[in-house]
Scaffold this active site. Structure first.
Site, PDB file in Angstrom:
ATOM      1  N   ASP A   1       9.402   2.827   1.536  1.00  0.00           N
ATOM      2  CA  ASP A   1       8.220   3.590   1.925  1.00  0.00           C
ATOM      3  C   ASP A   1       8.059   3.429   3.431  1.00  0.00           C
ATOM      4  O   ASP A   1       7.564   2.410   3.916  1.00  0.00           O
ATOM      5  CB  ASP A   1       7.001   3.045   1.175  1.00  0.00           C
TER       6      ASP A   1
ATOM      7  N   LYS B   1       2.737  10.249   8.220  1.00  0.00           N
ATOM      8  CA  LYS B   1       2.090   9.886   9.475  1.00  0.00           C
ATOM      9  C   LYS B   1       2.814  10.467  10.693  1.00  0.00           C
ATOM     10  O   LYS B   1       2.637  11.620  11.045  1.00  0.00           O
ATOM     11  CB  LYS B   1       1.942   8.371   9.572  1.00  0.00           C
TER      12      LYS B   1
ATOM     13  N   PHE C   1       0.859  -1.190   0.000  1.00  0.00           N
ATOM     14  CA  PHE C   1       0.000   0.000   0.000  1.00  0.00           C
ATOM     15  C   PHE C   1       0.891   1.233   0.000  1.00  0.00           C
ATOM     16  O   PHE C   1       1.688   1.426   0.909  1.00  0.00           O
ATOM     17  CB  PHE C   1      -0.910   0.012   1.234  1.00  0.00           C
TER      18      PHE C   1
END
Length: 396
Positions: free
Chosen positions: A219, A248, A134
C-alpha cells in the site's frame, strides 16, 4: 472576508475544524479568509506533492479541460494510457487500473487478491495485514486496517484480515494457513507514527510469501510518487511485490489513485471492477504531468537533500529538548517527543502570528511532517526555527 456560518452548518460534521477558511495557496504556503499566511507542512496529508497550485497541474487541467473531460470508462482515453505507461515503465508492474482514492485502490487490491485466490488457491481469501496499519475508510479497508478501536466501528467487520506485527516475520508466519492468499502492508506506517518497515523485513517477507505461494501487496498510497526519495518505497528494499496501490501524490491534489499488478495476478473478468469516473482524462492528464516533474533528472536528488536537511534539523531539536529522536523515509518524517504536547504544538503553530504553521500530530507525543517534495531549504529552515520558538512557548 467573514465566515459564512450558515454555509458551515450545511456541511456534515465529521471532524473538528478550526475557525478559518482557506481561500488560496501557492507552493508551501496557504492563505485564509483574513489574509493570514501559513507555512504548510501537511500538504493535504502528503497529497500535494508539488505544493499548492503548481504550474504543471494548472497547465494540464487547462489543456485537457478544453479537449475531453469524461468519455466514460467503457472507452479508452489517451491521458489514462499515457499515465499507465509511465507507471509500468518505472516499476515492476505490468497493468494499471485507475481509481479516485487510495481507499478505492486498496479495495480493488483486496478484490483482486481474493479473485486470484479463488482461481489459484482453492478459494483462499485471508489477507494478513498489520497492527496499527491504515488502509482506508471503506468497510473492507477499515477491516484491513489495524487502527485501534476500528474493530467495533460499523460492526460487523469484513472477515479475513488477521493482524501481524510490523518488522516481526515470525508473527506473519504464525498466521499463514490454507485460507491465506496474501500479505498487505505499508512500507512506512504513516498513521501509526511514521514507522518504516525495515529493508531486511521486506526482503524476508517477500521470500516468505513466495515460499508459501502468497501474493505480496504494498500500500503505497502515502509513500509512492517520490515521497520517500525513490519513485516507489518498495524499491528501497530491492524487492518486486505482486500488487501496489497508489494515491495522494499521484494526482498532486486532484482525486486520482491506482491499482497496479503484475501480469500473472491480473485475473479480473469483465464486470469485476469499474467505476464511473475511474481513469477519466482530466485527472489522468494531471497525473501524467505530475509524474513528469517527479521523474525529471535531479528531482529525486533534491528530495533526498531536503530529507537529509529535515532529518538533521529534527534530530538537533530532539537533542536540544531531550526528546526521543526522529524517524522516517525521505520527506515523510516524524519527531518523537518526550511528552504528549503534540496537539498543543499543532494549535500554537496554527495560531502563530503574523504567519502560521500547519503541523500534524497523529499521536500525542509525535509530530508528522509531509511537506511538498519541492519544499525549499529556506522553508525547512523556517519550519525548524519556528518549531523551536513554539516549543519555548508551549513548554515555558
Amino acid at each position: 472576508m467573514s465566515i459564512d456560518r450558515a454555509g458551515l452548518n450545511a456541511l456534515m460534521e465529521i471532524t473538528s475544524r478550526p475557525e478559518l477558511v482557506f481561500v488560496r495557496g501557492q507552493g508551501s504556503w496557504l492563505e485564509d479568509h483574513t489574509g493570514k499566511r501559513y507555512l504548510d507542512f501537511i500538504q493535504g496529508w502528503a497529497v500535494n506533492c508539488l505544493g499548492h497550485n503548481p504550474q504543471a497541474m494548472i497547465d494540464a487541467l487547462d489543456r485537457q479541460s478544453r479537449l475531453l473531460i469524461n468519455p466514460s470508462p467503457a472507452f479508452y482515453n489517451q491521458p489514462s494510457i499515457d499515465l499507465a505507461r509511465r507507471i509500468v515503465e518505472s516499476s515492476c508492474f505490468d497493468r494499471v487500473f485507475f481509481a479516485n482514492s487510495g481507499a478505492e485502490a486498496n479495495e480493488g487490491a483486496i478484490k483482486l487478491a481474493r479473485k486470484w485466490g479463488q482461481l489459484h488457491r482453492k478459494g483462499a481469501y485471508k489477507i494478513i495485514t498489520f497492527d496499527h496499519s491504515f488502509h482506508g475508510r471503506t468497510l473492507a479497508t477499515m477491516s484491513a486496517s489495524g487502527k485501534a478501536g476500528w474493530d467495533t466501528k460499523f460492526a460487523p467487520q469484513v472477515d479475513g484480515f488477521p493482524k501481524a506485527d510490523l518488522n516481526d516475520l515470525d508473527s506473519v508466519r504464525a498466521l499463514i494457513d490454507d485460507r491465506t492468499v496474501a500479505v498487505m502492508l505499508e512500507p512506512v506506517q504513516g498513521e501509526a507514527g511514521v514507522i518504516p518497515a525495515t529493508r531486511e523485513f521486506l526482503q524476508s517477507l517477500r521470500a516468505l510469501t513466495r515460499e508459501h505461494g502468497l501474493l505480496l501487496i504494498v500500500d503505497e498510497v502515502q509513500t509512492g510518487m517520490a515521497r520517500t526519495g525513490r519513485m516507489y518505497a518498495y524499491q528501497h528494499a530491492g524487492i518486486e511485490p505482486d500488487i501496489m496501490t497508489l494515491g495522494k501524490g499521484i494526482g498532486g491534489g486532484v482525486p486520482l489513485a491506482a491499482l497496479c499488478a503484475r501480469e500473472p495476478v491480473c485475473c479480473f473478468e469483465h464486470g469485476d471492477q469499474g467505476g464511473t469516473y475511474n481513469g477519466n482524462p482530466l485527472m489522468t492528464a494531471v497525473g501524467a504531468a505530475i509524474f513528469d516533474v517527479l521523474a525529471a533528472p535531479g528531482f529525486l536528488d533534491e528530495v533526498n537533500a531536503r530529507a537529509q536537511q529535515l532529518s538533521a534539523g529534527l534530530t538537533a531539536l530532539s537533542d536540544k529538548w531531550g526528546m526521543r529522536g526522529e524517524r522516517g523515509l525521505g520527506l515523510l518524517r516524524a519527531l518523537i517527543m518526550d511528552r504528549d504536547d503534540g496537539p498543543a504544538l499543532v494549535q500554537a503553530a496554527r495560531e502563530r502570528a503574523p504567519e502560521g504553521l500547519l503541523l500534524n500530530a497523529p499521536r500525542g507525543n509525535l509530530l508528522r511532517f509531509m511537506p511538498a517534495l519541492n519544499v525549499t531549504a529556506g522553508e525547512i529552515d523556517t519550519l525548524l526555527a519556528w518549531l523551536d520558538e513554539l516549543l519555548v512557548q508551549v513548554r515555558r
